[in-house]
Structure formats: C-alpha cells, structure tokens
Motif scaffolding. Structure first.
Motif, mmCIF file in Angstrom:
data_model
loop_
_atom_site.group_PDB
_atom_site.id
_atom_site.type_symbol
_atom_site.label_atom_id
_atom_site.label_comp_id
_atom_site.label_asym_id
_atom_site.label_seq_id
_atom_site.Cartn_x
_atom_site.Cartn_y
_atom_site.Cartn_z
ATOM 1 N N SER A 54 0.839 -1.209 0.000
ATOM 2 C CA SER A 54 0.000 0.000 0.000
ATOM 3 C C SER A 54 0.872 1.257 0.000
ATOM 4 C CB SER A 54 -0.933 -0.007 1.209
ATOM 5 O OG SER A 54 -0.206 0.089 2.420
ATOM 6 N N ARG A 55 1.989 1.239 0.721
ATOM 7 C CA ARG A 55 2.881 2.402 0.735
ATOM 8 C C ARG A 55 3.585 2.558 -0.614
ATOM 9 N NH1 ARG A 55 5.354 1.093 6.764
ATOM 10 N NH2 ARG A 55 3.501 1.808 7.937
ATOM 11 N N THR A 56 3.943 1.415 -1.183
ATOM 12 C CA THR A 56 4.565 1.473 -2.514
ATOM 13 C C THR A 56 3.606 2.108 -3.514
ATOM 14 O OG1 THR A 56 5.894 -0.506 -2.059
ATOM 15 C CG2 THR A 56 5.572 0.089 -4.367
ATOM 16 N N GLN A 57 2.349 1.690 -3.466
ATOM 17 C CA GLN A 57 1.354 2.230 -4.390
ATOM 18 C C GLN A 57 1.134 3.724 -4.140
ATOM 19 O OE1 GLN A 57 0.058 0.160 -6.818
ATOM 20 N NE2 GLN A 57 -0.646 2.105 -7.712
ATOM 21 N N LEU A 58 1.186 4.139 -2.870
ATOM 22 C CA LEU A 58 1.027 5.567 -2.542
ATOM 23 C C LEU A 58 2.105 6.400 -3.227
ATOM 24 C CD1 LEU A 58 -0.117 7.936 -0.779
ATOM 25 C CD2 LEU A 58 1.539 7.243 0.975
ATOM 26 N N PHE A 59 3.354 5.978 -3.111
ATOM 27 C CA PHE A 59 4.442 6.745 -3.720
ATOM 28 C C PHE A 59 4.372 6.697 -5.245
ATOM 29 C CE2 PHE A 59 6.920 5.780 0.381
ATOM 30 C CZ PHE A 59 6.537 6.986 0.933
ATOM 31 N N MET A 60 3.936 5.567 -5.791
ATOM 32 C CA MET A 60 3.804 5.469 -7.253
ATOM 33 C C MET A 60 2.735 6.444 -7.755
ATOM 34 S SD MET A 60 4.003 1.298 -7.709
ATOM 35 C CE MET A 60 3.466 1.362 -9.419
ATOM 36 N N ASP A 61 1.608 6.538 -7.053
ATOM 37 C CA ASP A 61 0.498 7.375 -7.512
ATOM 38 C C ASP A 61 0.761 8.862 -7.309
ATOM 39 O OD1 ASP A 61 -0.806 5.049 -8.166
ATOM 40 O OD2 ASP A 61 -2.030 4.988 -6.336
ATOM 41 N N THR A 62 1.383 9.216 -6.198
ATOM 42 C CA THR A 62 1.517 10.642 -5.859
ATOM 43 C C THR A 62 2.804 11.266 -6.396
ATOM 44 O OG1 THR A 62 2.502 10.033 -3.718
ATOM 45 C CG2 THR A 62 0.112 10.405 -3.782
ATOM 46 N N LEU A 63 3.872 10.476 -6.498
ATOM 47 C CA LEU A 63 5.161 11.034 -6.917
ATOM 48 C C LEU A 63 5.525 10.640 -8.356
ATOM 49 C CD1 LEU A 63 7.252 10.439 -3.640
ATOM 50 C CD2 LEU A 63 5.990 12.485 -4.338
ATOM 51 N N ASP A 64 4.621 9.893 -9.002
ATOM 52 C CA ASP A 64 4.855 9.474 -10.388
ATOM 53 C C ASP A 64 6.158 8.683 -10.502
ATOM 54 O OD1 ASP A 64 4.298 9.161 -13.055
ATOM 55 O OD2 ASP A 64 5.259 11.063 -13.641
ATOM 56 N N LEU A 65 6.316 7.671 -9.634
ATOM 57 C CA LEU A 65 7.533 6.840 -9.643
ATOM 58 C C LEU A 65 7.205 5.457 -10.186
ATOM 59 C CD1 LEU A 65 8.880 7.618 -6.044
ATOM 60 C CD2 LEU A 65 9.571 8.718 -8.188
ATOM 61 N N ASP A 66 8.249 4.761 -10.652
ATOM 62 C CA ASP A 66 8.024 3.372 -11.040
ATOM 63 C C ASP A 66 8.024 2.506 -9.774
ATOM 64 O OD1 ASP A 66 10.668 2.827 -10.268
ATOM 65 O OD2 ASP A 66 11.432 3.243 -12.283
ATOM 66 N N GLU A 67 7.606 1.267 -9.932
ATOM 67 C CA GLU A 67 7.423 0.402 -8.771
ATOM 68 C C GLU A 67 8.735 0.150 -8.035
ATOM 69 O OE1 GLU A 67 5.461 -3.979 -7.616
ATOM 70 O OE2 GLU A 67 5.739 -3.387 -9.717
ATOM 71 N N PHE A 68 9.837 -0.057 -8.763
ATOM 72 C CA PHE A 68 11.121 -0.360 -8.133
ATOM 73 C C PHE A 68 11.582 0.796 -7.252
ATOM 74 C CE2 PHE A 68 15.807 -0.193 -8.237
ATOM 75 C CZ PHE A 68 16.077 -1.383 -7.584
ATOM 76 N N PHE A 69 11.476 2.036 -7.775
ATOM 77 C CA PHE A 69 11.940 3.195 -7.012
ATOM 78 C C PHE A 69 11.049 3.415 -5.781
ATOM 79 C CE2 PHE A 69 13.460 7.291 -5.938
ATOM 80 C CZ PHE A 69 14.691 7.453 -6.571
ATOM 81 N N ALA A 70 9.746 3.206 -5.948
ATOM 82 C CA ALA A 70 8.829 3.361 -4.807
ATOM 83 C C ALA A 70 9.137 2.335 -3.720
ATOM 84 C CB ALA A 70 7.389 3.216 -5.273
ATOM 85 N N GLN A 71 9.482 1.128 -4.124
ATOM 86 C CA GLN A 71 9.830 0.094 -3.152
ATOM 87 C C GLN A 71 11.100 0.447 -2.393
ATOM 88 O OE1 GLN A 71 9.989 -3.480 -5.508
ATOM 89 N NE2 GLN A 71 7.768 -3.885 -5.324
ATOM 90 N N LEU A 72 12.051 1.109 -3.098
ATOM 91 C CA LEU A 72 13.269 1.543 -2.411
ATOM 92 C C LEU A 72 12.951 2.528 -1.289
ATOM 93 C CD1 LEU A 72 15.877 2.069 -5.322
ATOM 94 C CD2 LEU A 72 15.882 0.290 -3.569
ATOM 95 N N LEU A 73 12.039 3.459 -1.561
ATOM 96 C CA LEU A 73 11.650 4.431 -0.532
ATOM 97 C C LEU A 73 11.027 3.737 0.680
ATOM 98 C CD1 LEU A 73 10.026 7.404 -2.516
ATOM 99 C CD2 LEU A 73 12.135 7.448 -1.183
ATOM 100 N N VAL A 74 10.125 2.789 0.411
ATOM 101 C CA VAL A 74 9.465 2.078 1.513
ATOM 102 C C VAL A 74 10.478 1.252 2.288
ATOM 103 C CG1 VAL A 74 7.698 0.387 2.121
ATOM 104 C CG2 VAL A 74 7.277 2.016 0.268
ATOM 105 N N ALA A 75 11.408 0.610 1.598
ATOM 106 C CA ALA A 75 12.414 -0.214 2.249
ATOM 107 C C ALA A 75 13.321 0.612 3.153
ATOM 108 C CB ALA A 75 13.252 -0.954 1.202
ATOM 109 N N GLU A 76 13.503 1.890 2.835
ATOM 110 C CA GLU A 76 14.327 2.774 3.660
ATOM 111 C C GLU A 76 13.558 3.340 4.859
ATOM 112 O OE1 GLU A 76 17.507 3.551 3.719
ATOM 113 O OE2 GLU A 76 17.913 2.147 2.084
ATOM 114 N N GLY A 77 12.279 2.961 4.975
ATOM 115 C CA GLY A 77 11.521 3.371 6.155
ATOM 116 C C GLY A 77 10.591 4.545 5.952
#
Length: 546
Positions: A361-384
């Motif tokens: 759900s957090r990955t999807q949030l960053f993808m939708d709001t920041l216009d990121l691809d899935e891999f980059f959004a997952q990196l953000l979530v993985a960093e906390g």
C-alpha cells in the motif's frame, strides 16, 4: 400495673440478662427501658409534656421527671413543656433562656397496651444495638478470610454462620458447581459489609482474586512478612489462575517460595480452590516482558506495545497459536486480566502477510503521488519512508543514502512531494470553507488543512467550537462498558494526534479566547511538576531502601 420497686428491679435484671445474651452494653438496654417508660408516661400525662425517666443502675428505681424549658416570650409555643422568663421566676431566682425546671411526677400505671408498647421499644433498641455491634465487628474484617459453618441454602445462595453473625455466599461467588451440606465447614473471603435496614449484610466470596492472594499469604510466610508481594491475580474460578509475584530479597526466588517443597504450599491453595490450576509468574515492570511470562507455556516471537490504547500485539509461531490462546481463549484471557492490557495474538504468517500488505500500500502511494516506477517506490518504503510528509520535509542526506539517488533526484522527489501536499492542502481548505469554517479556526496554529476539513465535517467550524471539544473527542480513547473496553473514535485520530497533543491544542484555544488565565495554567502545571518530582523522589528512596 404500677411501677413498683420490685417490678423495676426485675426489669433491671432482665436488662442485664438480655445484654449478656446479645453481647451488648447493658446500659443500652436500660436506656431503651427509660425511653419506653417515658412514652408510657406521656400517654398518661399528655403527649405535649416533656416527661423523662431515669432508672438507677443499682437499685432499679425509676424516677419520672417533668421538664420545662425557659424560652423567649415570642418563642413560647408549647405551654406544657416551655415557659417564659417571667413565669420561671416563681421557680428560679434568676432564670435565663435555656434553663430547665424539673419536677418529679408520680409513677404511671402501666396497662396491658402500654406494657406491650414498652416491650416493643425495648426489643427494637436491642435489635439496633445488636446490628451496630455486628457491623462494627465485621466492617474491619473486609479483605480477610473468615471461617464459618454452612447454616442453610436459599435459592442457591449459601447462608454461613460466622460466629456472631451470618454471611451470605451468593451463587456467582461459589467456585464452579460447589455444593454444601448443612454443617459443612467453609472458608470464604469477606468481600463487603453493608449497613442496611434489616441489619448488616456480610457478603462472602470464593471466586474473588483477593481470596487466592489471602490463601497464599496464609501458606507462604514470605508473603505474610512482605518479602514477596503478589502484584496481580487473574482467575477463572475452579479452572485456572495466574498470579504475578515479585521478591524484594534477591536471595529468595518468588516462584519457588510460592510453590514450596515438592509443591506443598501451592498444593494447599489448589486443594482449597477445588483443584484450580495455578500458574505462578515472576512479575516484571516491563509489560512486554511480563506478558511473555504470562502467556506461558506458549512461546512468543515478538511483542508490540501500544501504551496509549493499552493494547499489545503478540506474534507467536504458527504451531504455538492454539497453546497461546488456550482452551476457549482461557490462557490469553487470563494474561489480559493479569497485565490489564487488551491482547491481539497473530501468527508469524499472519504478521508477515500484514507487513506485506502495508509494504504494497505504501509502494502504491508513492507510485500514484510522486509518479515513480514500482522499483523506485519500493526503495523508498524499504528505507523506512511511510508517508509523503517524510519525503517532503526530511533532510536531503536521508534521501541520498538510497542507491541511485543523487542531489538532483532527491530535490526533484521533495519538490514533487511538496507540490502534491500543497495541492491537497488547497483542496482541503476550499472544502472546509464551503462547509462554513470560520477564519479563526483556519488561522489557529497546530491544525493542518485536512484536520480543519475533518473538523468541519463534524460540525466544528469556529475556534469557539474547537475550544469546547474534549481531548478524547479529538484524539479518540477507550471506555470500559460492562467490563469490556470499547473504542471511542476521535475526529482527528486518523491524523495521528495523541491525547496529550489534543489537550494542548484545546487549552491553547481556550487561552486565546480568554476562557483560561495563562498564569493560572502555568501555576497548575508547576504544581503538577512538583508533585511528579516528589513522587519520583519517593520512588527513588523506596528503591534505595529495597
């Protein structure tokens, strides 16, 4: 009949006999007799007269006296029991208001009705004295164990003879399906003593947690001496119990002392409680640690405590779930009672699935709001990173630690996050204004546009409306209804507002409106701080002494 000296002496002897039988003060019985004779005399001489009777405690002679009180002229109402200062001069040389004039009158002739009335007065007074004695005797025994004998059973309630009184052991205070016969010896906990019209009611219990505590105190000398303390007890009467103990002497094992040699001490308690299984658990001030001990014999993998909600989440291995919950939820229920916390039990697989769902759900949030691809959004979530505010306002260095992120990329991420948040804030303020929110609430520091919109939807549209809110209405809370904790949702709870933050915001609004004096508020805060320091010092002294 005439009140002769022989009759009065017989009454005095009767009073002493009744006092010995009821174990009350003989003077109380004589007082009752005096009152009954005075009533009989009033019926003979007139109800408006103030007739008093005095019985000599040695001879039994009764003296009947008419009393008249000196009052002001304008206050004279009862001509039989009062007289003015001028009238009193015929009896006293220098009368004053409040003086009493006493004249002895002849003893009365007591007929059958008067004698019966006198007997009723005496019996009533004796009963009242007996009830007062019972209440005074047993009120100090609340919280202790008492031995008694089963006298009778009424509608499932057991009436217990406890010496100078009777106690009642109600159906719901008996262990399991206990059955007693008349004459059985029984040991109970004195739960409550109430003064009622029909006499003192002594309520007994065998299911109260305190009953178990007192039994251990009787069996374990270290508990009686205060070396070991029982910190918490939870019972499923007749089935199972958990008890938390702590030792104030490092050389004494609290669990071993309660168990006793070959289990002799705990077995004595178990036998008294009809075979109730008892888990003895070492107390720990750290609630998660104590809970891990309380859930024994189940193993615990992870504990997450929410102190504000008084809830705790426990993760156990999949194969340990049924053991942790216990038969019909008994193990987790007793652990919850022991710790005072609501417990949620998850298996490791369930927790893993939940964490995976949160990650997605957090990955999807960053993808939708920041216009990121899935891999980059997952990196953000993985960093906390969990929300857009963290991305927008975090120090730039914290974004640069992510692989593949340079200064330009980090600045672009923050710019996108801030632009999105500003747009959301603008839309929230527009919606709030359309709902009729006043500028005073919009300008109030500490509330975000989204909070203001949520308040407006709940009909809080001005600073005055906000100042009248209770902290729990904003931040949410918990109330106990019929023994169960019920969640109260707060208007601003979805925004992570704590109860303390809600209190500060409401008090600030009241100060701004002039409802509260800031100096008084500061003074009360200082007093609370001093009390807290004093309590901390006492606790520190206590620990040093221990």
């Amino acid at each position: 009949m005439a009140i002769t000296s022989a009759n009065q002496l017989e009454l005095l002897q009767t009073a002493e006999a009744v006092a010995r039988e009821k174990m009350i003060d003989p003077g109380l019985v004589v007082d009752a007799m005096e009152e009954s004779l005075a009533r009989a005399a009033k019926s003979r001489y007139g109800a408006e007269m103030d007739i008093r009777v005095s019985i000599d405690r040695r001879t039994g002679r009764a003296t009947f006296t008419r009393v008249r009180t000196v009052v002001e002229d304008e206050e004279l109402e009862n001509y039989q029991a009062e007289l003015t200062v001028e009238q009193a001069r015929q009896h006293l040389s220098d009368p004053k208001v409040g003086d009493e004039i006493r004249d002895e009158v002849p003893p009365v002739e007591m007929g059958r009705i008067a004698a019966q009335s006198a007997k009723q007065v005496i019996l009533q007074k004796v009963r009242e004295a007996e009830r007062d004695r019972q209440f005074e005797e047993f009120k100090d025994r609340v919280g202790t164990i008492i031995n008694g004998q089963v006298k009778r059973e009424e509608y499932g309630n057991v009436i217990v003879d406890i010496g100078r009184g009777e106690g009642i052991l109600r159906r719901n205070e008996k262990i399991g399906r206990e059955a007693y016969r008349i004459g059985d010896r029984i040991r109970c906990f004195v739960k409550d003593v109430r003064r009622e019209v029909r006499g003192p009611q002594i309520f007994l219990s065998r299911t109260a947690p305190e009953f178990m505590s007192e039994l251990f105190k009787m069996e374990v000398p270290e508990i009686y001496d205060g070396i070991i303390e029982i910190k918490a007890v939870a019972r499923d009467p007749g089935s199972r119990a958990k008890i938390g103990v702590i030792s104030y002497d490092s050389s004494i094992d609290p669990v071993g002392a309660c168990v006793g040699m070959r289990g002799s001490r705990v077995q004595a308690v178990v036998n008294e409680l009809q075979g109730e299984k008892i888990d003895i658990i070492p107390w720990n001030e750290d609630l998660p640690t104590f809970l891990v001990n309380a859930l024994q014999p189940a193993e615990v993998s992870k504990v997450v405590l929410d102190e504000e909600a008084e809830r705790i989440e426990v993760v156990v291995p999949d194969e340990q779930l049924s053991l942790a919950i216990g038969r019909r939820g008994q193990n987790v229920r007793l652990a919850s009672q022991l710790t005072g916390l609501d417990i949620d039990i998850l298996t490791e697989e369930e927790e893993s699935q939940r964490r995976q769902a949160e990650f997605e759900s957090r990955t999807q949030l960053f993808m939708d709001t920041l216009d990121l691809d899935e891999f980059f959004a997952q990196l953000l979530v993985a960093e906390g990173f969990t929300n857009l505010e963290e991305v927008a306002y975090v120090e730039l260095d914290e974004l640069l630690v992510i692989d593949g992120v340079d200064d330009g990329t980090a600045e672009e991420l923050q710019a996108r996050a801030r632009d999105y948040l500003e747009e959301q804030n603008r839309k929230a303020l527009e919606a709030a204004r359309e709902l009729g929110v006043e500028q005073s609430l919009i300008d109030f520091a500490g509330l975000t546009p989204q909070m203001i919109e949520a308040l407006a939807k709940d009909d809080v549209k001005s600073l005055e409306d906000f100042a009248t809110c209770a902290d729990w209405e904003l931040a949410g809370g918990w109330t106990t209804t019929n023994g169960e904790r019920v969640k109260d949702d707060g208007v601003l709870e979805p925004f992570g507002l704590s109860l303390a933050e809600a209190q500060d915001l409401v008090m600030t609004a009241r100060v701004q409106l002039g409802w509260v004096d800031p100096e008084e508020l500061a003074g009360s805060a200082e007093d609370e701080g001093e009390e807290g320091d004093a309590e901390a010092e006492e606790a520190s002294d206590g620990e040093t002494g221990a």
